[in-house]
Design an enzyme around this catalytic site. Structure first.
Site, mmCIF file in Angstrom:
data_model
loop_
_atom_site.group_PDB
_atom_site.id
_atom_site.type_symbol
_atom_site.label_atom_id
_atom_site.label_comp_id
_atom_site.label_asym_id
_atom_site.label_seq_id
_atom_site.Cartn_x
_atom_site.Cartn_y
_atom_site.Cartn_z
ATOM 1 N N SER A 61 5.982 5.030 -7.313
ATOM 2 C CA SER A 61 4.667 5.666 -7.302
ATOM 3 C C SER A 61 4.362 6.219 -8.684
ATOM 4 O O SER A 61 5.284 6.492 -9.476
ATOM 5 C CB SER A 61 4.645 6.819 -6.287
ATOM 6 O OG SER A 61 3.462 7.592 -6.395
ATOM 7 N N LYS B 164 10.470 9.569 -5.632
ATOM 8 C CA LYS B 164 9.956 8.367 -6.280
ATOM 9 C C LYS B 164 10.487 8.222 -7.706
ATOM 10 O O LYS B 164 10.739 7.096 -8.171
ATOM 11 C CB LYS B 164 8.427 8.378 -6.271
ATOM 12 C CG LYS B 164 7.824 8.280 -4.872
ATOM 13 C CD LYS B 164 8.235 6.990 -4.164
ATOM 14 C CE LYS B 164 7.555 6.821 -2.818
ATOM 15 N NZ LYS B 164 7.891 5.542 -2.155
ATOM 16 N N TYR C 262 8.385 14.595 -2.663
ATOM 17 C CA TYR C 262 7.922 13.214 -2.780
ATOM 18 C C TYR C 262 8.030 12.733 -4.225
ATOM 19 O O TYR C 262 8.530 11.634 -4.493
ATOM 20 C CB TYR C 262 6.482 13.115 -2.295
ATOM 21 C CG TYR C 262 5.887 11.731 -2.379
ATOM 22 C CD1 TYR C 262 6.129 10.786 -1.379
ATOM 23 C CD2 TYR C 262 5.090 11.358 -3.453
ATOM 24 C CE1 TYR C 262 5.593 9.506 -1.455
ATOM 25 C CE2 TYR C 262 4.543 10.090 -3.534
ATOM 26 C CZ TYR C 262 4.794 9.166 -2.535
ATOM 27 O OH TYR C 262 4.267 7.904 -2.622
ATOM 28 N N THR D 224 -5.617 4.040 1.962
ATOM 29 C CA THR D 224 -4.968 3.683 3.226
ATOM 30 C C THR D 224 -5.056 4.879 4.175
ATOM 31 O O THR D 224 -5.570 5.944 3.822
ATOM 32 C CB THR D 224 -3.485 3.322 3.004
ATOM 33 O OG1 THR D 224 -2.777 4.496 2.590
ATOM 34 C CG2 THR D 224 -3.338 2.234 1.947
ATOM 35 N N LEU E 100 0.090 -1.310 3.955
ATOM 36 C CA LEU E 100 0.466 -1.972 2.708
ATOM 37 C C LEU E 100 1.372 -3.172 2.972
ATOM 38 O O LEU E 100 1.167 -4.254 2.420
ATOM 39 C CB LEU E 100 1.178 -0.992 1.769
ATOM 40 C CG LEU E 100 0.337 0.069 1.074
ATOM 41 C CD1 LEU E 100 1.220 0.919 0.161
ATOM 42 C CD2 LEU E 100 -0.780 -0.573 0.263
#
Length: 302
Positions: free
Chosen positions: A193, A212, A208, A243, A65
């Protein structure tokens, strides 16, 4: 008991610091931009509107990214680039390509642990010595893990928050201190995110998601505090991106689920984030501050 009373007395007698907001006048750091020069053609105005100048630091700079974003910024006129990463050599070939394709831009790489405040301070100083200033920061450094919450170790929880949230804060703090010293303002962009807005499915990733969501709040807090210095702070919230992090046969079923739950029926590609980043780092984004941009193909519609 006496100690408790002393603590209570100290609490009730305390004073708290107050934020300073900008006046917004032409002499402040948040005054309106100068009008477009009259001599420019329509094409010239279009180019100038989205021109990106100065020096940018990208954390997680060896990642896919970051490298796609770096190329886009250089295409729009970025003069210098510092790629911070734990192991920049992982992207040696891609970084060589950037240097070849943009020979007039100064590009440097630095090995950095974003959880180390002192190391960040020294590395920012090195960027200024080598490239002259710091005008843009984009935080890509991060980790993701999929572990059921009941099975997650304290170490995994802390590591995720330490890198994703604390690492972004320490990076922003180090850069903001330099921008204030320069007196030039700048643009800081966090990578949050869609996980900050709703719980992902089917994968369990409580740490996670929490890390975020914290970035969204952090972005707003820093935007409120740092506007007076001419520092704009924003974030972007990508959806599922195609990705290396989302590759492999082991997650093929999850990829199908993500696509089925998206109105556009697919994952995004890194190039689809470049427009938002260029906007926020260019003259076209001078009044965009404290905002989060969801780029997810409509995933959050459901």
């Amino acid at each position: 008991m006496a100690e408790s009373n002393n603590d209570r007395a100290a609490l009730t007698a305390r004073t708290i610091p107050h934020m300073t907001l900008s006046s917004g006048t032409t002499s402040s750091m948040t005054g309106p931009p100068a009008p477009m020069p009259h001599y420019l053609t329509a094409e010239g105005r279009a180019i100038k509107r989205f021109a990106v100048g100065g020096i940018a630091i990208l954390t997680g700079g060896a990642g896919n990214l970051a490298l796609v974003i770096a190329r886009a910024l250089l295409e729009h006129g970025l003069e210098g680039l510092a790629l911070f990463d734990l192991d920049p050599s992982e992207a040696e070939s891609d970084i060589t390509d950037l240097k070849t394709d943009f020979p007039t831009a100064e590009i440097m790489t630095t090995q950095v642990d974003v959880t180390d405040a002192e190391q960040l301070r020294l590395c920012v100083e090195d960027v200024v010595k080598e490239l002259g200033s710091v005008d843009i920061l984009i935080c890509f450094a991060g980790v993701v893990g999929c572990t059921h919450a009941v099975d997650m170790s304290a170490a995994e929880w802390k590591r995720t928050l330490d890198i994703n949230t604390t690492g972004a804060f320490l990076s922003a703090q180090a850069v903001a201190r330099q921008m204030i010293k320069q007196g030039t303002g700048g643009s800081i962009l966090f990578t949050a995110s869609i996980s900050a807005y709703r719980t992902n499915y089917p994968q369990p990733q409580a740490a996670y998601n929490a890390s975020k969501a914290a970035l969204i709040s952090l972005k707003s807090s820093l935007a409120a505090e740092w506007a007076v210095h001419g520092i704009r702070v924003n974030s972007m919230s990508p959806g599922y991106m195609d990705t290396i992090l989302n590759a492999g046969d082991g997650i093929e079923e999850a990829r199908r689920t993500w696509a089925k739950r998206n109105p556009m029926g697919r994952m995004g590609v890194p190039e689809e984030l470049t427009g938002i980043v260029v906007l926020l780092c260019s003259g076209a984004g001078t009044y965009i501050h404290g905002a989060d941009f969801v780029v997810d193909g409509g995933q959050c519609c459901f």
